[in-house]
Scaffold this active site. Structure first.
Site, PDB file in Angstrom:
ATOM      1  N   GLU A 171      34.314  28.497  43.017  1.00 43.72           N
ATOM      2  CA  GLU A 171      33.360  26.904  43.606  1.00 43.72           C
ATOM      3  C   GLU A 171      34.805  26.731  44.537  1.00 43.72           C
ATOM      4  O   GLU A 171      35.406  25.961  43.479  1.00 43.72           O
ATOM      5  CB  GLU A 171      32.087  26.806  43.666  1.00 43.72           C
ATOM      6  CG  GLU A 171      31.786  26.385  45.072  1.00 43.72           C
ATOM      7  CD  GLU A 171      29.953  25.188  44.032  1.00 43.72           C
ATOM      8  OE1 GLU A 171      29.605  25.895  42.962  1.00 43.72           O
ATOM      9  OE2 GLU A 171      29.961  24.535  44.861  1.00 43.72           O
ATOM     10  N   ASP A 212      20.590  30.518  35.232  1.00 40.83           N
ATOM     11  CA  ASP A 212      21.564  28.822  35.126  1.00 40.83           C
ATOM     12  C   ASP A 212      21.524  28.324  33.998  1.00 40.83           C
ATOM     13  O   ASP A 212      20.247  27.847  34.256  1.00 40.83           O
ATOM     14  CB  ASP A 212      21.702  28.809  36.351  1.00 40.83           C
ATOM     15  CG  ASP A 212      22.911  28.409  37.110  1.00 40.83           C
ATOM     16  OD1 ASP A 212      23.334  28.544  36.387  1.00 40.83           O
ATOM     17  OD2 ASP A 212      23.129  27.759  37.754  1.00 40.83           O
ATOM     18  N   ASP A 237      20.841  26.189  38.563  1.00 44.25           N
ATOM     19  CA  ASP A 237      20.467  25.321  38.695  1.00 44.25           C
ATOM     20  C   ASP A 237      20.501  24.257  40.877  1.00 44.25           C
ATOM     21  O   ASP A 237      19.749  23.233  40.611  1.00 44.25           O
ATOM     22  CB  ASP A 237      21.188  24.352  37.787  1.00 44.25           C
ATOM     23  CG  ASP A 237      23.014  24.548  37.696  1.00 44.25           C
ATOM     24  OD1 ASP A 237      23.149  24.676  38.676  1.00 44.25           O
ATOM     25  OD2 ASP A 237      22.903  23.556  37.473  1.00 44.25           O
ATOM     26  N   SER A 238      20.455  24.767  41.429  1.00 43.07           N
ATOM     27  CA  SER A 238      20.607  24.573  42.314  1.00 43.07           C
ATOM     28  C   SER A 238      19.186  24.002  42.702  1.00 43.07           C
ATOM     29  O   SER A 238      18.610  23.480  43.788  1.00 43.07           O
ATOM     30  CB  SER A 238      21.560  25.103  43.405  1.00 43.07           C
ATOM     31  OG  SER A 238      20.972  26.431  43.239  1.00 43.07           O
ATOM     32  N   LYS A 282      24.445  32.478  33.142  1.00 43.44           N
ATOM     33  CA  LYS A 282      25.761  32.122  33.769  1.00 43.44           C
ATOM     34  C   LYS A 282      26.292  30.037  33.544  1.00 43.44           C
ATOM     35  O   LYS A 282      24.802  29.181  33.210  1.00 43.44           O
ATOM     36  CB  LYS A 282      25.802  31.801  35.453  1.00 43.44           C
ATOM     37  CG  LYS A 282      26.938  30.730  35.938  1.00 43.44           C
ATOM     38  CD  LYS A 282      27.266  31.078  37.786  1.00 43.44           C
ATOM     39  CE  LYS A 282      26.420  30.486  38.540  1.00 43.44           C
ATOM     40  NZ  LYS A 282      26.251  28.553  37.896  1.00 43.44           N
ATOM     41  N   GLU A 297      28.954  26.881  33.714  1.00 42.61           N
ATOM     42  CA  GLU A 297      30.185  26.194  33.911  1.00 42.61           C
ATOM     43  C   GLU A 297      30.938  25.432  33.131  1.00 42.61           C
ATOM     44  O   GLU A 297      30.805  25.085  31.967  1.00 42.61           O
ATOM     45  CB  GLU A 297      29.693  25.626  35.110  1.00 42.61           C
ATOM     46  CG  GLU A 297      27.718  25.152  36.089  1.00 42.61           C
ATOM     47  CD  GLU A 297      28.392  24.038  37.093  1.00 42.61           C
ATOM     48  OE1 GLU A 297      28.768  23.027  36.659  1.00 42.61           O
ATOM     49  OE2 GLU A 297      27.158  23.976  37.512  1.00 42.61           O
TER      50      GLU A 297
HETATM   51  O1  KIV Z   1      23.291  27.285  41.237  1.00 38.03           O
HETATM   52  C1  KIV Z   1      23.962  27.342  42.413  1.00 38.03           C
HETATM   53  O2  KIV Z   1      23.478  27.806  43.185  1.00 38.03           O
HETATM   54  C2  KIV Z   1      25.198  27.428  41.691  1.00 38.03           C
HETATM   55  C3  KIV Z   1      26.559  28.496  42.971  1.00 38.03           C
HETATM   56  C4  KIV Z   1      26.257  27.703  43.844  1.00 38.03           C
HETATM   57  C5  KIV Z   1      27.107  29.635  42.372  1.00 38.03           C
HETATM   58  O3  KIV Z   1      25.686  27.346  40.677  1.00 38.03           O
END
Ligand code: KIV
Length: 295
Positions: A213, A115, A76-77, A145, A147
Site C-alpha cells: 500500500e 482481515d 478492517d476498512s 490478511k 499487516e
Molecule cells: O481493510 C482494507 O480495506 C485493506 C485494503 C486497503 C487493502 O486492508
C-alpha cells in the site's frame, strides 16, 4: 458450501471436476469453481493480473463475484466504511466476523480474505493463530490478511504451519498510522530497502501473497519481479501482479476527498440519492403506494 459456477464468471484455469465413474472421455479443462492459492500462483506465472475488492455484505459479494473478481477482502476498512468509525483501528473481531460470514456464505467463486483487526494478532503467534482460526471457522474465510513485514514473520509461519494461508500487507499499514505519522507513502529513497526486506521476509515466512500500500511504483515493480508470491497493489503502480480497491471508494458511494490512487468507476451515491429523493416525493405526494403496489 456448494461450489457452483456462475454462468457469467470467467474461467481462470482448468480445475478438473470429474467425479468417479463418469465414463472414459478425457477430462476437459473446466472453469474453476473456487479460486485457490494455486490458481493465483498460476496467474502470476502467466502474467495474468489478479483483481481484489473489499466487500462487507452479501449483495456486494454476490455482484463482485459475478463480475469475476478473484479475491474479496472483508477488510478492517469496514470500521470506517460500515460501522461509522473514523479509522480502521476500533473495529473488533466480533464486529468483523459476521460481515466475513455474510461474504463467505455468498461468494461462490472468489477467495474470501478475512482481515485480522488491530490488536487481534500482534501480541504473539499464538494469539494470531487463535484469532485466525475464528475467521476461518466462524467467518468462513479462505485465508487471512495481516499487516506487517519482517516483524510478523514468526506469526505468518505459525499460521501457515497451522493450515491457514496468509496474505501479508506492507508499505503503508493503516493499523500503524500513529506510528507511521499519518497516511504517508512508504519506501521512498532509502525506505525502498525496508519494503524489499519486508517483502522477502513475508515470502520466506510462507505468505502466499502480499499487499503493498502506498509504495512508489518502481519499488513495487521491483518487489513484484523479485518475489515468487503474488503482489497486490493499492497505490503501488501498475507493476504489481494484482490490484485492490476499497469498493466504497471505487464505486462512489463515499463522498469527500479520495486518495490519489483511487479511480472512481461508478457513482452509486448519486443513484441512491436520486432513488431516495424520488421515493420521498412519492410518499409525501401520496402517489406511493398506488393501486399496482397495493393488495
Ligand atoms: O481493510 C482494507 O480495506 C485493506 C485494503 C486497503 C487493502 O486492508
Amino acid at each position: 458450501m456448494s461450489e457452483q459456477q456462475s454462468p457469467s464468471t470467467p474461467a481462470v484455469s482448468g480445475e478438473v471436476a470429474a467425479p468417479y465413474g463418469t465414463g472414459s472421455a478425457p477430462a476437459a479443462a473446466a472453469p474453476i469453481k473456487r479460486i485457490r492459492t494455486h490458481h493465483l500462483a498460476e496467474m502470476k506465472q502467466r502474467g495474468e493480473k489478479v483483481t481484489m475488492l473489499t466487500a462487507y455484505d452479501m449483495y456486494t459479494a454476490e455482484i463482485f463475484d459475478e463480475a469475476g473478481i478473484e479475491l474479496l477482502l472483508v477488510g478492517d476498512s469496514a470500521s470506517n466504511n460500515v460501522l461509522g468509525n473514523e479509522t480502521s483501528l476500533p473495529i473488533t473481531v466480533d464486529e468483523l466476523l459476521p460481515l466475513t460470514r455474510a461474504v463467505s456464505k455468498t461468494a461462490k467463486r472468489a477467495m474470501v480474505v478475512g482481515d485480522l483487526p488491530f490488536g487481534s494478532y500482534q501480541a504473539s503467534p499464538e494469539q494470531a493463530y487463535l484469532t485466525a482460526v475464528r475467521f476461518m471457522k466462524e467467518g468462513g474465510a479462505h485465508c487471512v490478511k495481516l499487516e506487517g513485514g519482517a516483524e510478523m514473520a514468526p506469526v505468518i509461519t505459525k499460521l501457515v504451519q497451522g493450515g491457514i494461508p496468509v496474505m501479508a500487507h506492507i508499505g503503508f499499514t493503516p493499523q500503524s498510522e500513529h506510528t507511521l505519522g499519518g497516511y504517508r507513502i512508504q519506501g521512498r529513497g532509502a525506505g525502498a530497502e525496508k519494503v524489499l526486506a519486508d517483502a522477502r521476509a513475508v515470502q520466506e515466512a510462507g505468505a502466499f501473497a502480499v499487499v503493498m500500500e502506498m509504495v512508489p511504483a518502481d519499488v513495487a515493480e521491483q518487489v513484484s519481479k523479485e518475489l515468487d508470491i503474488l503482489t497486490i497493489g493499492i497505490g503501488a503502480g501498475v507493476g504489481c501482479d494484482g490490484q485492490v480497491l476499497v469498493w466504497t471508494d471505487a464505486f462512489g458511494i463515499r463522498s469527500g476527498r479520495m486518495p490519489k490512487f483511487v479511480k472512481q468507476y461508478a457513482d452509486v451515491r448519486s443513484v441512491l440519492l436520486e432513488g431516495a429523493k424520488a421515493y420521498a416525493a412519492d410518499v409525501k405526494g401520496g402517489t406511493f403506494p398506488d393501486a399496482e403496489h397495493s393488495f
